[in-house]
Design a protein around this motif. Structure first.
Motif, short mmCIF file in Angstrom:
data_model
loop_
_atom_site.label_atom_id
_atom_site.label_comp_id
_atom_site.label_asym_id
_atom_site.label_seq_id
_atom_site.Cartn_x
_atom_site.Cartn_y
_atom_site.Cartn_z
N LEU B 563 1.04 -1.20 0.06
CA LEU B 563 0.16 -0.05 -0.11
C LEU B 563 0.51 1.12 -0.27
N ARG B 564 1.86 1.38 0.31
CA ARG B 564 2.72 1.91 0.83
C ARG B 564 3.20 2.69 -0.69
N ASN B 565 3.55 1.70 -0.94
CA ASN B 565 4.42 1.58 -2.81
C ASN B 565 3.19 2.69 -3.38
N LEU B 566 2.13 1.51 -3.03
CA LEU B 566 1.33 2.24 -4.61
C LEU B 566 1.20 3.48 -4.21
N VAL B 567 0.93 4.11 -2.78
CA VAL B 567 0.74 5.35 -1.87
C VAL B 567 2.14 6.16 -3.16
N GLU B 568 3.59 5.82 -3.58
CA GLU B 568 4.89 6.22 -3.27
C GLU B 568 4.80 6.86 -4.96
N GLN B 569 3.84 5.71 -5.34
CA GLN B 569 3.56 5.57 -6.81
C GLN B 569 2.78 6.37 -7.80
N GLY B 570 1.48 7.06 -7.17
CA GLY B 570 0.71 7.83 -7.25
C GLY B 570 -0.61 7.05 -7.64
N VAL B 571 -0.92 6.24 -7.27
CA VAL B 571 -1.35 4.99 -7.73
C VAL B 571 -2.77 5.53 -7.24
N VAL B 572 -2.30 5.11 -5.71
CA VAL B 572 -4.11 5.77 -4.89
C VAL B 572 -4.16 7.16 -5.47
N TRP B 573 -3.75 8.32 -5.45
CA TRP B 573 -4.07 9.46 -5.82
C TRP B 573 -4.42 9.61 -7.33
N ALA B 574 -3.83 8.73 -8.60
CA ALA B 574 -4.35 8.22 -9.89
C ALA B 574 -6.46 7.99 -9.18
N LEU B 575 -6.14 6.76 -8.43
CA LEU B 575 -6.63 6.77 -8.16
C LEU B 575 -8.50 7.26 -7.44
N LEU B 576 -8.19 7.81 -6.16
CA LEU B 576 -8.68 9.33 -5.38
C LEU B 576 -9.43 10.53 -6.78
N SER B 577 -8.50 10.19 -7.33
CA SER B 577 -8.68 11.70 -8.72
C SER B 577 -9.79 11.49 -10.11
N GLY B 578 -9.55 10.19 -9.88
CA GLY B 578 -10.54 9.42 -10.81
C GLY B 578 -12.19 9.70 -10.19
N LEU B 579 -11.72 9.42 -9.59
CA LEU B 579 -13.66 8.89 -8.49
C LEU B 579 -14.32 9.85 -9.08
N VAL B 580 -13.45 11.00 -8.61
CA VAL B 580 -14.26 12.50 -8.57
C VAL B 580 -14.33 12.98 -10.29
N ASP B 581 -13.08 12.76 -11.11
CA ASP B 581 -13.80 12.75 -12.35
C ASP B 581 -15.34 12.98 -13.01
N CYS B 582 -14.80 14.05 -13.70
CA CYS B 582 -16.64 14.85 -14.05
C CYS B 582 -16.94 13.64 -15.30
N ASP B 583 -16.11 12.36 -15.95
CA ASP B 583 -16.68 11.45 -16.97
C ASP B 583 -16.82 10.60 -16.28
N ARG B 584 -17.96 10.22 -16.26
CA ARG B 584 -18.33 8.73 -15.37
C ARG B 584 -17.29 7.37 -16.17
N PRO B 585 -17.44 6.98 -16.86
CA PRO B 585 -16.70 5.76 -17.29
C PRO B 585 -15.19 6.11 -15.84
N VAL B 586 -14.06 7.26 -16.39
CA VAL B 586 -13.38 7.44 -15.79
C VAL B 586 -14.12 7.16 -13.86
N GLY B 587 -14.51 7.60 -13.60
CA GLY B 587 -15.22 7.82 -12.61
C GLY B 587 -15.48 6.20 -12.20
N LEU B 588 -16.12 5.22 -12.70
CA LEU B 588 -17.23 3.99 -12.56
C LEU B 588 -15.28 3.42 -12.82
N LYS B 589 -14.74 3.35 -13.36
CA LYS B 589 -13.34 2.28 -13.18
C LYS B 589 -12.91 2.50 -12.33
N ALA B 590 -12.40 3.95 -11.97
CA ALA B 590 -11.94 4.39 -10.54
C ALA B 590 -12.67 3.80 -9.31
#
Lengths: 658, 731
Positions: B563-590
């Motif tokens: 998990l720490r790795n994922l945080v460092e790689q920015g994966v968690v950020w990418a997922l979280l930002s994808g979650l609130v993305d305005c495009d639904r498919p992106v949000g869904l995937k995230a």
């Protein structure tokens, strides 16, 4: 009243006005466009110019290789440049009483007039006009004397030879009136004859006329002139401007009600709006500097340059030119920049008020302080050490024939990165560039002429309403190249009187009145009698005394009591016939009443005949005629003196005596 | 009230018509206009239908009342009609004491009536007033021309709805209007007629109106627009004379000019000349107005002086020139048009608006003519030269327009063919724009930034290596963003970056797939982890598949490490930002991926069991204070978490333990335990929501309201620093 026109150049006028008993020269402009026919005077040896081929006519008959050189298919005179002087043969210039100067550009021929014609009069000019005029003359002399040329070409001027030359040399006129530049000695002598005047100051000329300069808004100290007597007013309008630049604004109202308005010095660029040109100047300058090129601005050392520097002062920041050096090179650069700051009373209101603040009126002072603008007397000396490119150089002469500008043309002409921006309107830029061709340098023509345009002048004339307008003939028709532009000419009612070089105009007004002063004791002795309500007349017997163009009525001095000398006695025997003047008659003889009176006196056989002017009474019994007319009554009566006397007395009864 | 026949009867019987007629000339414009409306309504609403019965469409009530009261009602109506007709007839012609005001009001009333009157009312009305109208036209009152034309057009439009030929009387009236002797009225009438759009039915009058409108241009430019056509020849002299007066000249020419683009679109048989001739005339006019009359041999020089330098005519002609670009057969004239436009751009006396309009015209013509390659190199060079000069102009408005033009030019040429590239050649415009980034005027800087975005955009996305120039631009933009004192410039930079960023949702989904791969790699083999590539998690209930494989302590610590790795790689950020993305498919995937992650690293502790994933729960990540971070924190569950943590942080700080800490600067950015986030986000609900079509939310008014609220909230949050005033810029 006559006007002698000695110059055909509309913006460099030289006219002579004969008004009452005075002879007044209006401006003394020097037409320098003649120098365009000469080769440039390089400051350092120019291999290019020295290698130019001499000119020989095609058939080989005329060989003027020493006098004429060919460059880029044009022929130039290889000699000290010469200027076209005002006409000297039209009238005797030694009779000129005064010369009125309107601005420093219009006085450059002064030494030729004051020093070589027997001129003994006075020159009137404002202080800035004198000082800056002196600078310009000094600069001109300096430019010429710095590069002396022994050769003086005259053969080409020979009429027969000139006819064979290629244009434009073939077509130039009055070549024999062209003269080389004056010396500093002549300049000083000429300027010593200048008397300073201030705006609206009234100067009496021999009691006959009064002259007075008015602000014309064109340059520092520039003026229009009012020349007036008690009953006549002539306005002389030379270079004037209504734009808000550095000088004091134009005084228009004082030009009102003139009998004649002589109009010269309108803009030479009627289609080029100065604001637009200034913008053009700045953007071209910035464009060149950004591309790494140099900018050369051939200009006079005073005048528009102040406005250019002021405009650049504001523009430098916005165009991010902060680090680009600006050089002003002229023998009089320093004086010009400093003089401009001290003529406070001649500046526009805005700048005047700055004089009372701890900041100079013109922002070029700040440019100098911050080292953005540097000035040098010439390219030699300090300048060569400081010189850094890319840069902007302001230098003279705008004709590109002499002065430091020649050097920069040779230096920068070969690179297309550099730009030359013409801002002075006096010379055709194509002609100016002709001896430098072929040229790689970019050329931009932004003539900035702030003088009145046709639109402004029509409005002005509508307001001041002169009875007659006199102007150069160029202003009475649209420009040759733009024959459709009927808006680029003067259209007035009555039409303006055009003049050209050597014209002599009879100005269309008659002097009808003259002011005569009457001494108090004489006035006291008058016995006025009223002829109409409010109008009284009186006869006066007096001696008219005229001195210095002032006329005074003085009482007739009684003959002094005769001393008892024999000689005097003899004189007394023939006393001067000083009879009391006959009374003046006024009024009209009413026909009916007069007939009735005649009847009363026994003259009844009267035949009345009506004529165009009145009546003829035929006294048939006495073979006598009485002509009654509006302005006279005649009694034609032969050999009957008593009847004539009776009739005369009867007529007199009806008339008033003064 | 007057939609009920009873009310109408009352109205009539109470004698309200007469005072209404008097109010028509009331000094208050509102009262007079209302009186007019009421009168018109009265007559029109209750007018008998074409078949002789009362029509009252759409009103149920009418059928109830009209039966039985028809006879007296009809009488009432006739009496009202009689009164009003009489009034119209009497007051139409101006009397000495009333002046033109009354006539104007009556004409307005008539126009209202005729616009909606059907037969036989229209016939009756026209019968009543036709003669008086003719008389009015003959009297030639200039102020009455527009209302008279309104009447004619109203009559025309109502006749067309009844689908019958225009009334003879109206046609006659129109003929007289198009034959008035006063030039300005004549042109006004012709212009009104064409504006009314009635020309499709009446070819004769349309052709005449067209000729009238072209006549002044014909006279001024000397272009043979009318050929041998002599239909309007009798007006030539009066119009010529009028053109010699400055004020009338400018307004007349402008009226005629503005009508030329629609004229060129008319069928050819209505025009006296090909549309191209009209373009040529407009070009000639533009030359005349700029003072360049050297090329003109014909035309009236007395009129020239009224036009030379007239900014109004310049602007009007340039607008018309822009409008003419889409007319048929114009493309061949591109070279000529560009010549004139470059001349305008070059003219030192052109004021900023004129230059702006010239640029617009140039862009329009270049976009319409697909093939700008017909322009010679000289033109291109001229254009480049003038643009180079204008970016150095003293007036910031001009610099702004120029920079803007460069941006739009890039847009136009992008759509065109490859050959256009030569003209665009970013190589000359980009340095100019880069220079303009340093302009002292913030508007110019802002325009330069947007222009750069438009110019560099193509090369940006072509996948080519980033050039040094582009890097420099970005560096400079970042400087502006951090240092510029003006908001316009900073705003433009942000927009630039947005324009450069990839907004394509598919790309973002692919980015999330990359995140998924990284997750797979980090978490594979851990308890409960399902490889995303194996089974799409959305198809199953997330809790349905939980591996029964027992987990050792070592594995647990591995989870924390992963998990720490994922945080460092920015994966968690990418997922979280994808979650609130305005495009639904992106949000869904995230959302799907986050659920997987949650289930892997921090499954809900079974009731009563001690937390087995203590190590993993200590892994935290930072949530930025703005952007997606703020969005995340707005999720209800997160708010609760925030509050808990607020209390917690105080507690833990005391205990020397840091699970959530405020970063030293910014204050807003927060470190939160990943597990806490994952469990607080309400991912399951979110998944259901995102699985639905986006329409149901985005099309609702609620979304708009939320949008507004978000915007305002964003504003206050961003700018509301203590002691600093919030300046809302309304640019």
């Amino acid at each position: 009243m006559k006007l002698y026109c000695l110059s055909g150049h509309p913006t460099l006028p030289c006219n002579v006005l004969k008004f009452k008993s005075t002879t007044i020269m209006l401006d003394c402009g020097l037409d320098t466009t003649s120098v365009l026919n000469f080769l440039p005077l390089p400051l350092v040896h120019s291999p290019r110019l020295s290698k130019l081929p001499g000119w020989v006519s095609k058939d080989g008959n005329i060989n003027l290789e020493k006098e004429l050189k060919e460059c880029a298919k044009r022929v130039f005179v290889d000699s000290q440049p010469e200027f076209c002087l005002p006409e000297k043969e039209l009238l005797d210039l030694s009779n000129i009483d005064v010369i009125l100067i309107s601005n420093y550009h219009c006085m450059m021929a002064l030494p030729y007039i004051t020093e070589h014609t027997g001129f003994t009069g006075t020159v009137y000019a404002t202080e800035p006009t004198l000082q800056i005029g002196r600078l310009l003359m000094e600069e001109l002399v300096n430019f010429m004397e710095r590069v002396p040329k022994s050769q003086s070409a005259t053969c080409w001027k020979n009429k027969e030879v000139q006819r064979m030359l290629p244009g434009p040399l073939k077509d130039v006129v009055d070549v024999w009136a062209w003269k080389r530049c004056y010396s500093m000695l002549e300049v000083n002598s000429a300027l010593s004859k200048v008397q300073l005047v201030g705006y609206s100051q009234k100067v009496e000329l021999f009691g006959a006329v009064q002259v007075s300069p008015l602000s014309s808004g064109y340059s520092l100290g520039s003026s229009n002139w009012i020349i007036q007597s008690h009953h006549e007013k002539v306005a002389y309008v030379s270079g004037s401007s209504l734009l808000t630049t550095h000088p004091q604004p134009m005084d228009q109202s004082s030009l009102k009600n003139s009998d004649v308005l002589i109009l010269t010095g309108l803009t030479q660029m009627p289609t080029a709006n100065p604001d637009g040109m200034l913008g053009e100047f700045c953007s071209n300058l910035a464009m060149t500097i950004r591309a790494g090129g140099n900018v050369l601005v051939p200009c006079y050392s005073s005048g528009v340059i102040y406005d250019l520097l002021e405009c650049l002062y504001q523009f430098i920041e916005s165009a991010s030119l902060g680090t680009t050096p600006f050089y002003f090179i002229s023998p009089v650069a320093n004086s010009s920049l400093e003089f401009s700051q001290i003529f406070a009373e001649w500046l526009c209101h805005n700048k005047q008020s700055k004089v009372y603040l701890p900041e100079p009126p013109f922002p070029h002072a700040e440019l100098i302080q911050t080292n953005k603008l540097k000035h040098y007397p010439s390219i030699h000396g300090d300048f060569s050490i400081e010189f850094r490119q890319p840069c902007v150089v302001f230098t003279g002469h705008p004709s590109l024939r002499f002065g430091d500008v020649v050097h920069f043309m040779e230096l920068w002409g070969k690179s297309s990165l550099n730009t030359i921006i013409f801002t002075e309107p006096d010379f055709s830029y194509l002609d100016a560039l002709a001896p430098y061709q072929p040229l790689a340098m970019k050329c931009v023509y932004c003539p900035i002429d702030t003088r009145l345009n046709f639109h402004q002048v029509s409005k002005l004339l509508k307001e001041v309403q002169p009875l007659h307008v006199v102007c150069p003939e160029q202003y009475t028709q649209p420009p040759l190249t733009q024959s459709h532009r009927s808006d680029l000419m003067l259209e007035l009612q009555p039409p303006p009187m055009p003049y050209r070089r050597c014209s002599v105009l009879n100005l269309p007004f008659r002097r009808r009145y003259e002011r005569v002063y009457i001494l108090p004791e004489l006035a006291n002795s008058l016995v006025p009698s009223e002829v109409k309500p409010g109008i009284s007349v009186a006869t006066v017997s007096a001696v008219l005394h005229s001195k210095d163009n002032k006329h005074t009525l003085q009482s007739v001095s009684k003959p002094p009591p005769a001393p008892p000398s024999k000689k005097r006695k003899r004189v007394m025997e023939e006393p001067p016939v000083v009879q009391a003047p006959k009374p003046l008659l006024s009024g009209a003889v009413p026909l009916e009443a007069f007939l009735a009176t005649l009847q009363k006196h026994g003259i009844s056989e009267v035949k009345v005949e009506e004529t165009a002017d009145g009546h003829i009474l035929h006294l048939q019994a006495d073979d006598t005629l009485i002509q009654l007319e509006a302005d006279g009554t005649h009694i034609v009566c032969d050999n009957n003196e008593p009847l004539r006397t009776t009739l005369r007395d009867l007529v007199l009864r009806f008339l008033q005596k003064l | 009230m007057l939609q009920h026949s009873k009310a109408f009867t009352f109205f009539v019987q109470a004698d309200f018509i007469v005072p209404l007629l008097q109010l028509q000339t009331d000094s208050s414009l509102f009262v007079a206009s209302a009186a007019n409306q009421t009168l018109a309504h009265t007559l029109v609403f209750f007018q008998p239908g074409g078949n002789g019965t009362f029509k009252n469409p759409g009103k149920v009530e009418r059928t109830q009342t009209s039966i039985g009261v028809e006879e007296p009602f009809s009488q009432d109506y006739s009496s009202v009609l009689g009164t009003i007709s009489q009034f119209l007839k009497e007051s139409l012609l101006p009397k000495e004491n009333t002046g033109l005001h009354q006539s104007q009001q009556v004409l307005k009333l008539l126009a209202l009536l005729l616009a909606r009157a059907r037969q036989p009312l229209r016939d009756k009305l026209l019968g009543t007033v036709a003669d008086s109208l003719q008389e009015l036209v003959a009297a030639g009152y200039s102020q009455l021309t527009p209302p008279l034309m309104d009447i004619i057009l109203a009559a025309y439009s109502s006749s067309s709805t009844d689908d019958c030929v225009p009334d003879q009387r109206v046609t006659r009236l129109l003929s007289s209007m198009l034959n008035i002797t006063k030039p300005s009225d004549l042109i006004g009438a012709a212009a009104a007629f064409l504006r009314g759009g009635r020309h499709h039915q009446d070819a004769v009058h349309t052709a005449r109106a067209v000729r009238i409108l072209l006549l002044p241009l014909h006279i001024v430019t000397g272009q043979t627009l009318l050929g041998t056509d002599t239909t309007v020849e009798e007006h030539r002299f009066s119009i010529s004379e009028k053109l010699k007066i400055k004020t009338s000249c400018v307004s007349m020419i402008c009226v005629c000019l503005t009508h030329t683009p629609p004229i060129t679109l008319m069928p050819g048989d209505l025009l006296p000349c090909p549309p191209v001739s009209i373009l040529t005339a407009v070009l000639s006019l533009l030359r005349i107005v700029s003072g360049d009359s050297s090329s003109l041999s014909s035309g009236c020089s007395e009129v020239f002086r009224n036009l030379v330098g007239s900014g109004k005519v310049q602007k009007c002609s340039l607008e018309v020139l822009t409008g003419l670009s889409s007319s048929p057969g114009m493309k061949d004239k591109l070279t000529e048009v560009v010549t004139v436009l470059i001349q305008y751009l070059n003219n030192p006396d052109s004021d900023p608006t004129v230059i702006h309009k010239s640029y617009q015209a140039l862009l329009k013509w270049m976009s319409v003519c697909e093939d700008v390659s017909s322009l010679t190199d000289k033109f291109k060079q001229d254009l480049i030269d003038v643009v180079k000069k204008r970016v150095c102009d003293m007036r910031w408005e001009v610099r702004d327009s120029t920079v803007e033009f460069l941006g739009k030019l890039a847009g136009v040429l992008k759509q065109g063919e490859e050959t256009c590239g030569a003209l665009l050649g970013g190589c000359w415009s980009t340095p100019l724009l880069r220079e303009a980034l340093q302009d002292p005027e913030s508007y110019v800087r802002a325009s330069a930034i947007s222009a750069l975005a438009q110019t560099l955009e193509p090369s940006w996305h072509q996948g080519a290596a980033v050039t040094q120039g582009q890097t420099d631009v970005v560096t400079r933009l970042l400087e502006i963003l951090s240092q510029d004192t003006e908001a316009f410039a900073r705003r433009a930079v942000v927009q630039y970056f947005i324009a450069c960023a990839d907004l394509d949702w598919e790309v973002k989904v692919h980015t999330l797939e990359l995140a998924q791969l990284l997750m797979d790699e980090a978490c594979s083999g851990h308890r409960g982890y399902r490889k995303g590539s194996d089974t799409p998690p959305a198809l199953r209930h997330p809790y349905a598949v939980i591996s029964a494989r027992p987990l050792g302590e070592g594995a647990e610590s591995d989870v924390a490490g992963a998990l720490r790795n994922l945080v460092e790689q920015g994966v968690v950020w990418a997922l979280l930002s994808g979650l609130v993305d305005c495009d639904r498919p992106v949000g869904l995937k995230a959302c799907q991926l986050l659920i997987t992650l949650r289930d892997t690293v921090c499954p809900r502790p079974p009731p009563g069991a001690s937390p087995a994933t203590a190590a993993a729960s200590k892994v935290s990540c930072e949530l930025p204070g703005c952007g997606w971070g703020r969005e995340i924190r707005k999720i209800p569950g997160m708010r609760r978490l925030d509050r808990v943590k607020e209390a917690d942080v105080a507690h833990r700080t005391r205990c020397g333990e840091v699970g959530i800490e405020r970063t030293s600067e910014g204050g807003d950015s927060v470190c939160v335990s990943v597990c806490d986030i994952l469990s607080s986000l309400g991912l399951d609900e979110k998944l259901d929501e995102l699985s639905q079509s986006s329409d149901h939310v985005h099309n609702s008014a609620l979304s708009l309201l939320q949008d507004i609220l978000t915007a305002s909230a964003a504003h206050t949050q961003q700018d509301a620093e203590p002691g600093q005033e919030v300046i809302v810029d309304c640019y």
